[in-house]
Write a protein that holds these residues in place. Structure first.
Motif, PDB file in Angstrom:
ATOM      1  N   ARG A 207       0.836  -1.203   0.000  1.00 54.46           N
ATOM      2  CA  ARG A 207       0.000   0.000   0.000  1.00 54.46           C
ATOM      3  C   ARG A 207       0.872   1.255   0.000  1.00 54.46           C
ATOM      4  N   ASP A 208       1.915   1.224   0.813  1.00 54.66           N
ATOM      5  CA  ASP A 208       2.789   2.388   0.921  1.00 54.66           C
ATOM      6  C   ASP A 208       3.565   2.612  -0.374  1.00 54.66           C
TER       7      ASP A 208
ATOM      8  N   ARG B  78       2.785   1.777  -3.434  1.00 56.69           N
ATOM      9  CA  ARG B  78       1.977   2.255  -4.567  1.00 56.69           C
ATOM     10  C   ARG B  78       1.621   3.727  -4.422  1.00 56.69           C
ATOM     11  N   LEU B  79       1.710   4.243  -3.174  1.00 55.25           N
ATOM     12  CA  LEU B  79       1.415   5.652  -2.932  1.00 55.25           C
ATOM     13  C   LEU B  79       2.670   6.521  -2.970  1.00 55.25           C
TER      14      LEU B  79
ATOM     15  N   ASN C   5       0.871  -2.211  -6.878  1.00 55.18           N
ATOM     16  CA  ASN C   5      -0.501  -1.747  -7.084  1.00 55.18           C
ATOM     17  C   ASN C   5      -1.398  -2.930  -7.440  1.00 55.18           C
TER      18      ASN C   5
END
Length: 362
Positions: A213-214, A216-217, A239
């Motif tokens: 999650r981190d 992909r951000l 992602n």
């Protein structure tokens, strides 16, 4: 990225002690914890025992088994004293997690016989949250941990579980402690630490949903990257991994791995699968490296390592990779790793397909 470290261990322990302290004057030996064969007292002592065992294994670098000791309460210790022991052992695990080096791993049996510092923090927190629930329910006390803690435990230890509408009910369901609409009741469960496949110069470190999650951000996923990486291909892969996790189709061992250089612990690229093997036992591999790590044989070594691991499994018969026609360096990597070109080199096609078959592949 939601952190998983010493602060979170202390938060979980504080929520446990605050929830149970109002019943400290009751007889905990005469009440069974909810869903367990243990008494409330035995379950509370088990929390402390797990916390100190995880601290000892991580700090002591245990390799093949738990460090051989267990805690024992002094005669006459009351419930308030037992809660103090939980606080103290929680502080020990928090300290062990904070001081352990990033690359540290130590023994834990499920499922790959090792865990890193975040894994030990997550396991300690899971023990605290779940067994506090068991005790509180038996004693008629209200207890619900923070949504963030429950969500973190799921994202770090339950990558195979599809997120539910709310983290705490999902965690209770995933551990056989509750119902979740539309899902069958769980009767057998294990959490899953991440897989690490060691190589000569590079280890392949499984990326958890929390780290994905981190990444992909735009974050670092908890890794120290060479040249400010990762390369865009790794972010794209994570992602897709997060989407699979959210859809409930993610198989952790066929996810994405960070390539971590053993000499300095720095991540230099990503490698992994586009998904689980199909019905014929075929799985696709993709990879990339940060620019500063290219041309040094890292990708070839990592691809050989991952290929050996995959083809040793019963459910994998062949691996394949697609490479852009103009990417001569990547074509050389797959060829050196033993892959054979299986597609025709035509003017219309933009990619070449390569395949590596296992001993049982046809």
């Amino acid at each position: 990225m939601r952190a998983m470290g010493g602060d979170q261990v202390e938060e979980a322990v504080a929520s446990c002690v605050a929830a149970l302290r109002p019943a400290a004057d009751r007889d905990w030996t005469e009440v069974k914890a909810s869903g367990l064969d243990w008494s409330v007292h035995t379950t509370a002592l088990h929390i402390a025992d797990d916390l100190v065992a995880y601290a000892a294994n991580l700090a002591g670098g245990a390799r093949d088994d738990y460090v051989p000791f267990e805690i024992r309460l002094d005669d006459g210790t009351d419930n308030a004293g037992l809660l103090h022991v939980i606080e103290a052992t929680g502080a020990l695990l928090a300290a062990a997690v904070r001081t352990a080096p990033r690359e540290a791993r130590a023994f834990h049996p499920y499922p790959f016989r090792s865990a890193d510092r975040e894994g030990f923090a997550a396991m300690g927190i899971a023990e605290v949250l779940l067994h506090t629930h068991d005790i509180a329910r038996a004693l008629g006390l209200a207890y619900e941990p923070s949504e963030e803690l429950a969500d973190s435990v799921l994202a770090w230890l339950f990558p195979h579980v599809q997120p539910g509408p709310a983290p705490w009910p999902t965690l209770l369901w995933a551990t056989g402690r509750g119902e979740l609409p539309g899902r069958a009741r769980v009767t057998d469960w294990r959490w899953r630490n991440n897989l690490v496949i060691p190589g000569e110069r590079v280890s392949l470190v499984g990326i958890r949903p929390a780290a994905a999650r981190d990444l992909r951000l735009g974050g670092d996923g908890g890794f120290e990257w060479l040249d400010g990486g990762p390369y865009e291909g790794t972010r794209d892969a994570t992602n897709f991994m997060v989407k699979a996790y959210e859809a409930g189709t993610h198989r952790p061992e066929f996810g994405v791995f960070a390539l971590v250089r053993r000499e300095d612990g720095r991540a230099i690229g990503g490698m992994g699968f586009h998904g689980a093997p199909d019905e014929e036992g075929r799985a696709e591999i993709g990879y990339d490296l940060v620019e500063g790590a290219r041309g040094q044989g890292y990708a070839t070594e990592a691809l050989r390592t991952l290929s050996r691991w995959a083809l040793a499994r019963d459910d994998v018969q062949a691996l394949f990779a697609t490479v852009d026609k103009d990417n001569l360096a990547s074509q050389a990597v797959v060829t050196r790793a033993g892959f054979v070109q299986v597609s025709e080199d035509s003017e219309q096609g933009e990619e070449l397909a390569y395949e590596l078959r296992g001993p049982g592949g046809v």
